[in-house]
Motif scaffolding. Structure first.
Motif, PDB file in Angstrom:
ATOM      1  N   ALA A  31       0.836  -1.209   0.000  1.00  0.00           N
ATOM      2  CA  ALA A  31       0.000   0.000   0.000  1.00  0.00           C
ATOM      3  C   ALA A  31       0.869   1.257   0.000  1.00  0.00           C
ATOM      4  CB  ALA A  31      -0.938  -0.010   1.204  1.00  0.00           C
ATOM      5  N   ARG A  32       1.929   1.221   0.786  1.00  0.00           N
ATOM      6  CA  ARG A  32       2.844   2.377   0.863  1.00  0.00           C
ATOM      7  C   ARG A  32       3.534   2.613  -0.471  1.00  0.00           C
ATOM      8  NH1 ARG A  32       4.004   7.029   2.152  1.00  0.00           N
ATOM      9  NH2 ARG A  32       5.705   7.509   3.548  1.00  0.00           N
ATOM     10  N   LEU A  33       3.992   1.540  -1.098  1.00  0.00           N
ATOM     11  CA  LEU A  33       4.652   1.643  -2.395  1.00  0.00           C
ATOM     12  C   LEU A  33       3.687   2.194  -3.444  1.00  0.00           C
ATOM     13  CD1 LEU A  33       7.188   1.159  -4.095  1.00  0.00           C
ATOM     14  CD2 LEU A  33       6.405  -1.183  -4.445  1.00  0.00           C
ATOM     15  N   ARG A  34       2.455   1.733  -3.437  1.00  0.00           N
ATOM     16  CA  ARG A  34       1.446   2.217  -4.376  1.00  0.00           C
ATOM     17  C   ARG A  34       1.207   3.714  -4.191  1.00  0.00           C
ATOM     18  NH1 ARG A  34      -1.343  -1.876  -4.146  1.00  0.00           N
ATOM     19  NH2 ARG A  34      -2.468  -1.438  -2.242  1.00  0.00           N
ATOM     20  N   ALA A  35       1.097   4.154  -2.939  1.00  0.00           N
ATOM     21  CA  ALA A  35       0.883   5.585  -2.668  1.00  0.00           C
ATOM     22  C   ALA A  35       2.068   6.425  -3.141  1.00  0.00           C
ATOM     23  CB  ALA A  35       0.635   5.802  -1.172  1.00  0.00           C
ATOM     24  N   ILE A  36       3.272   5.914  -2.947  1.00  0.00           N
ATOM     25  CA  ILE A  36       4.474   6.631  -3.386  1.00  0.00           C
ATOM     26  C   ILE A  36       4.510   6.738  -4.903  1.00  0.00           C
ATOM     27  CG2 ILE A  36       6.990   6.484  -3.532  1.00  0.00           C
ATOM     28  CD1 ILE A  36       6.883   5.234  -0.681  1.00  0.00           C
ATOM     29  N   LEU A  37       4.185   5.655  -5.584  1.00  0.00           N
ATOM     30  CA  LEU A  37       4.222   5.652  -7.045  1.00  0.00           C
ATOM     31  C   LEU A  37       3.116   6.511  -7.649  1.00  0.00           C
ATOM     32  CD1 LEU A  37       5.112   1.919  -7.759  1.00  0.00           C
ATOM     33  CD2 LEU A  37       6.630   3.912  -7.828  1.00  0.00           C
ATOM     34  N   GLU A  38       1.969   6.595  -6.978  1.00  0.00           N
ATOM     35  CA  GLU A  38       0.842   7.366  -7.502  1.00  0.00           C
ATOM     36  C   GLU A  38       0.939   8.857  -7.204  1.00  0.00           C
ATOM     37  OE1 GLU A  38      -2.591   5.417  -5.890  1.00  0.00           O
ATOM     38  OE2 GLU A  38      -2.396   3.705  -7.263  1.00  0.00           O
ATOM     39  N   SER A  39       1.789   9.248  -6.284  1.00  0.00           N
ATOM     40  CA  SER A  39       1.894  10.668  -5.944  1.00  0.00           C
ATOM     41  C   SER A  39       2.461  11.454  -7.124  1.00  0.00           C
ATOM     42  CB  SER A  39       2.765  10.860  -4.700  1.00  0.00           C
ATOM     43  OG  SER A  39       4.090  10.488  -4.957  1.00  0.00           O
ATOM     44  N   ASP A  40       2.125  12.730  -7.177  1.00  0.00           N
ATOM     45  CA  ASP A  40       2.610  13.585  -8.256  1.00  0.00           C
ATOM     46  C   ASP A  40       4.081  13.947  -8.052  1.00  0.00           C
ATOM     47  OD1 ASP A  40       0.063  13.883  -9.659  1.00  0.00           O
ATOM     48  OD2 ASP A  40      -0.564  14.991  -7.876  1.00  0.00           O
ATOM     49  N   LEU A  41       4.480  14.077  -6.806  1.00  0.00           N
ATOM     50  CA  LEU A  41       5.851  14.459  -6.473  1.00  0.00           C
ATOM     51  C   LEU A  41       6.341  13.613  -5.315  1.00  0.00           C
ATOM     52  CD1 LEU A  41       8.342  16.380  -6.618  1.00  0.00           C
ATOM     53  CD2 LEU A  41       7.104  17.891  -5.050  1.00  0.00           C
ATOM     54  N   ILE A  65      12.689   4.736  -8.193  1.00  0.00           N
ATOM     55  CA  ILE A  65      13.167   5.645  -9.232  1.00  0.00           C
ATOM     56  C   ILE A  65      12.784   5.124 -10.618  1.00  0.00           C
ATOM     57  CG2 ILE A  65      15.216   6.684 -10.288  1.00  0.00           C
ATOM     58  CD1 ILE A  65      14.398   7.782  -7.447  1.00  0.00           C
ATOM     59  N   HIS A  66      12.956   3.829 -10.851  1.00  0.00           N
ATOM     60  CA  HIS A  66      12.631   3.242 -12.149  1.00  0.00           C
ATOM     61  C   HIS A  66      11.136   3.375 -12.458  1.00  0.00           C
ATOM     62  CE1 HIS A  66      12.826   0.638 -15.619  1.00  0.00           C
ATOM     63  NE2 HIS A  66      11.863  -0.106 -15.093  1.00  0.00           N
ATOM     64  N   GLN A  67      10.294   3.004 -11.506  1.00  0.00           N
ATOM     65  CA  GLN A  67       8.850   3.053 -11.738  1.00  0.00           C
ATOM     66  C   GLN A  67       8.363   4.492 -11.941  1.00  0.00           C
ATOM     67  OE1 GLN A  67       6.805   0.493 -12.347  1.00  0.00           O
ATOM     68  NE2 GLN A  67       8.644  -0.757 -12.220  1.00  0.00           N
ATOM     69  N   ARG A  68       8.869   5.408 -11.141  1.00  0.00           N
ATOM     70  CA  ARG A  68       8.463   6.816 -11.286  1.00  0.00           C
ATOM     71  C   ARG A  68       8.963   7.375 -12.622  1.00  0.00           C
ATOM     72  NH1 ARG A  68       5.738   9.180  -7.552  1.00  0.00           N
ATOM     73  NH2 ARG A  68       6.428  11.242  -8.202  1.00  0.00           N
ATOM     74  N   TYR A  69      10.122   6.941 -13.056  1.00  0.00           N
ATOM     75  CA  TYR A  69      10.651   7.360 -14.351  1.00  0.00           C
ATOM     76  C   TYR A  69       9.712   6.897 -15.468  1.00  0.00           C
ATOM     77  CZ  TYR A  69      13.848   7.740 -18.338  1.00  0.00           C
ATOM     78  OH  TYR A  69      14.419   8.047 -19.543  1.00  0.00           O
ATOM     79  N   LYS A  70       9.300   5.633 -15.411  1.00  0.00           N
ATOM     80  CA  LYS A  70       8.388   5.095 -16.424  1.00  0.00           C
ATOM     81  C   LYS A  70       7.046   5.817 -16.425  1.00  0.00           C
ATOM     82  CE  LYS A  70       7.834   0.730 -16.092  1.00  0.00           C
ATOM     83  NZ  LYS A  70       7.804  -0.736 -15.936  1.00  0.00           N
ATOM     84  N   LEU A  71       6.596   6.242 -15.244  1.00  0.00           N
ATOM     85  CA  LEU A  71       5.306   6.930 -15.110  1.00  0.00           C
ATOM     86  C   LEU A  71       5.412   8.436 -15.358  1.00  0.00           C
ATOM     87  CD1 LEU A  71       4.097   5.091 -11.877  1.00  0.00           C
ATOM     88  CD2 LEU A  71       3.134   4.824 -14.194  1.00  0.00           C
ATOM     89  N   HIS A  72       6.624   8.915 -15.618  1.00  0.00           N
ATOM     90  CA  HIS A  72       6.880  10.354 -15.815  1.00  0.00           C
ATOM     91  C   HIS A  72       6.447  11.166 -14.591  1.00  0.00           C
ATOM     92  CE1 HIS A  72       7.837   9.604 -20.022  1.00  0.00           C
ATOM     93  NE2 HIS A  72       6.760   8.836 -20.068  1.00  0.00           N
ATOM     94  N   ARG A  73       6.805  10.678 -13.411  1.00  0.00           N
ATOM     95  CA  ARG A  73       6.476  11.353 -12.153  1.00  0.00           C
ATOM     96  C   ARG A  73       7.723  12.018 -11.595  1.00  0.00           C
ATOM     97  NH1 ARG A  73       1.366   9.130 -10.277  1.00  0.00           N
ATOM     98  NH2 ARG A  73       0.293   8.950 -12.259  1.00  0.00           N
ATOM     99  N   SER A  74       7.546  13.162 -10.990  1.00  0.00           N
ATOM    100  CA  SER A  74       8.667  13.964 -10.491  1.00  0.00           C
ATOM    101  C   SER A  74       9.252  13.421  -9.198  1.00  0.00           C
ATOM    102  CB  SER A  74       8.212  15.402 -10.262  1.00  0.00           C
ATOM    103  OG  SER A  74       7.792  15.970 -11.477  1.00  0.00           O
TER     104      SER A  74
END
Length: 133
Positions: A31-41, A65-74
Motif C-alpha cells: 500500500a505504501r509503495l502504491r501511494a508513493i508511485l501514484e503521488s505527483d511528487l 526511481i525506475h517506476q516513477r521514471y516510467k510513469l513520468h512522475r517527479s
C-alpha cells in the motif's frame, strides 16, 4: 502524504523510511509503495545521510526511481553526498548508474557549496551568548 495545490506529495526522510518499510507487514509495504508511485511528487530527503543503506533499501530505491521514471512522475532528491560516491554508498556501481541515469535524464541539478546554515546559526548564537556573559 500531503496535498499541495491539488497535487499529491510524498515526503520521505530516507533513512527513517527505509528502516520502517523493511519492518512493515507485506500488505502495508504494498500500500505504501502504491501511494508513493501514484503521488505527483516524491521528495527523498537526506539520501545517504548514514552513508550506506541496506541491500533491500537499495533495491527499493532503484524500484522507486525506475517506476516513477516510467510513469513520468517527479522526484526531488536532497543529499549531502556527491553523486560520484553513490555507488560506494549503495555497494553497487551498476545500481547507482541505473538510478542516476533515470534521475538525471530530465533533471535540474542544483549544487550548493558553502557553510551550513545550521552551523552558521549555532555559531551566531554562541557568539551572542559569550558576548552577553
Amino acid at each position: 502524504q500531503a496535498v499541495l495545490q491539488g497535487h499529491k506529495v510524498q515526503y520521505l526522510e530516507t533513512d527513517d523510511f527505509f528502516s520502517r518499510y523493511a519492518l512493515s507487514p507485506t500488505a502495508q509495504r504494498e500500500a505504501r509503495l502504491r501511494a508513493i508511485l501514484e503521488s505527483d511528487l516524491l521528495v527523498l530527503d537526506d539520501l545517504f545521510l548514514s552513508r550506506t543503506i541496506p541491500d533491500a533499501a537499495g533495491a527499493l530505491l532503484q524500484t522507486l526511481i525506475h517506476q516513477r521514471y516510467k510513469l513520468h512522475r517527479s522526484v526531488v532528491v536532497t543529499s549531502n553526498r556527491v553523486v560520484q560516491d553513490w555507488g560506494a554508498y549503495l555497494g553497487d556501481n551498476t545500481m547507482s548508474t541505473t538510478i542516476l541515469g533515470r534521475l538525471m535524464h530530465h533533471c535540474h541539478l542544483l549544487e550548493f557549496d558553502g557553510r551550513s546554515y545550521r552551523l552558521k546559526e549555532a555559531a551566531e548564537t554562541l557568539a551572542r551568548k559569550s558576548k552577553n556573559s
